[in-house]
Write an enzyme that holds these catalytic residues in place. Structure first.
Site, short mmCIF file in Angstrom:
data_model
loop_
_atom_site.label_atom_id
_atom_site.label_comp_id
_atom_site.label_asym_id
_atom_site.label_seq_id
_atom_site.Cartn_x
_atom_site.Cartn_y
_atom_site.Cartn_z
N CYS A 126 0.81 -1.22 0.00
CA CYS A 126 0.00 0.00 0.00
C CYS A 126 0.85 1.27 0.00
O CYS A 126 0.30 2.37 0.09
CB CYS A 126 -0.91 0.03 1.23
SG CYS A 126 -1.99 -1.40 1.42
N ARG A 175 -5.18 7.11 -2.86
CA ARG A 175 -5.70 5.76 -3.11
C ARG A 175 -6.04 5.07 -1.80
O ARG A 175 -7.11 4.48 -1.65
CB ARG A 175 -4.66 4.96 -3.90
CG ARG A 175 -4.96 3.48 -4.05
CD ARG A 175 -3.79 2.78 -4.74
NE ARG A 175 -4.01 1.33 -4.77
CZ ARG A 175 -3.67 0.52 -3.79
NH1 ARG A 175 -3.09 1.00 -2.70
NH2 ARG A 175 -3.89 -0.77 -3.89
#
Length: 334
Positions: A198, A239
């Site tokens: 991530c 995101r």
């Protein structure tokens, strides 16, 4: 019979990491040899690309089944035979694809320190988690951060006390606050954990490896990296925020019955995660990488060469990306 096939693919997924390490070592050996004698390095590059194909083949099952990612799965399906095709071209004696062959280990060296070092991994994950939380707070969301949810308290939020968090994870080397907790209307909890995948380091490694592998003035390379890497980092924070909030508050609960069936989900709560991350965010990431690549080639048009060579393998046709992207292949030095 189907179960046996699935077991074989699952086992292949388990050996992807050691294959990846072997691939990186062979690529580095080939690059070292290439600085002295290309013909000596050629067979080593061939072996490296075959190993790289095996690496991607081993990831097909994990990407499709474990990660439930169609985009990554399709990418692995394409990358596996493409790697073998590159090996064949190099083996044939052509002077193609050596720039790309130098870029692959550079991408690996960009990424591997964060994979191998727990300290670097923790610091990067914590930095991304902090910026993700700050951005969430900025737009009015404040999910608490924990290291691990108590197993006995998965049904109701009454256990949660921010002042008394358990900061240890039994049996694990890493124990740091990288998990966001969201509370459902029914009194349960949804967790969203920031992990190395991530952080955007994978996308940074791709761009960094390509830029560093080409022969171009260092000043233009630094400008390209100074432009691309911060953009990737910031977009990745957005995101994470989008996925976390969409999943945590179930904002992306689209076509639940079809999604549960198609992705074999254990709970409908994961529908929002599949749509927010695996479908929308990953699709947007592909578009973002294309846009970032466009910015990079305006600084370092030399990166067009390895990309055009890959496209030639795919379509069996010489393509002029410089003309399509309106890029000067020989920019004036500034």
């Amino acid at each position: 019979m189907l179960g046996q096939v699935e077991a074989v693919f699952a086992a292949l997924g388990g050996i992807a990491r050691p294959i990846g390490w072997v691939t990186l070592v062979v690529f580095l050996a080939a690059v070292a040899l290439d600085t002295r004698n290309r013909e000596t390095a050629r067979p080593v590059f061939v072996v490296a690309w075959v190993c790289f194909g095996a690496f991607w083949f081993a990831l097909i099952y994990p990407f499709f089944v474990t990660d439930q990612s169609v985009i990554r799965g399709v990418g692995a399906v394409v990358a596996a035979p493409l790697s073998v095709a590159v090996a064949r071209v190099i083996y044939s004696g052509q002077d193609r694809l050596f720039t790309l062959s130098r870029a692959i280990p550079l991408m690996g060296l960009f990424y591997v320190p964060f994979l191998a070092s727990q300290t670097l991994k923790e610091r990067l994950v914590l930095l991304v988690t902090h910026h993700t939380r700050w951005t969430m707070n900025l737009i009015g969301y404040d999910p608490p951060l924990v290291t691990k949810l108590p197993e006995a308290a998965s049904a109701a939020p009454s256990w949660f006390d921010p002042a008394r968090l358990d900061r240890t994870i039994s049996g694990k080397e890493l124990a740091f606050e990288n998990t966001f907790v969201f509370f459902t209307d029914a009194g349960g909890t949804i967790t969203y954990t920031i992990i190395l995948a991530c952080t955007g380091i994978g996308s940074m490694a791709v761009i960094g490896g390509l830029v560093l592998a080409v022969r171009a003035p260092p000043r233009r390379k630094l400008r390209a990296l100074g432009l691309a890497l911060p953009i990737i980092y910031v977009l990745n924070i957005f995101r994470n925020v989008f996925i976390g909030i969409s999943f945590g508050h179930q904002y992306a609960h689209f076509f639940p019955d079809a999604t549960v069936t198609l992705f074999a989900l254990e709970t409908p709560l994961r529908v929002s995660y599949i749509w927010a991350d695996r479908i929308m965010a990953q699709s947007a990431s592909v578009i973002a990488m294309i846009a970032i690549f466009w910015l990079v080639v305006h600084e370092v048009p030399e990166v067009l060469e390895p990309v055009e060579e890959v496209l030639y393998l795919l379509f069996d046709e010489e393509l002029d990306l410089a003309e399509a992207l309106n890029v000067d292949r020989e920019p004036s030095e500034k």
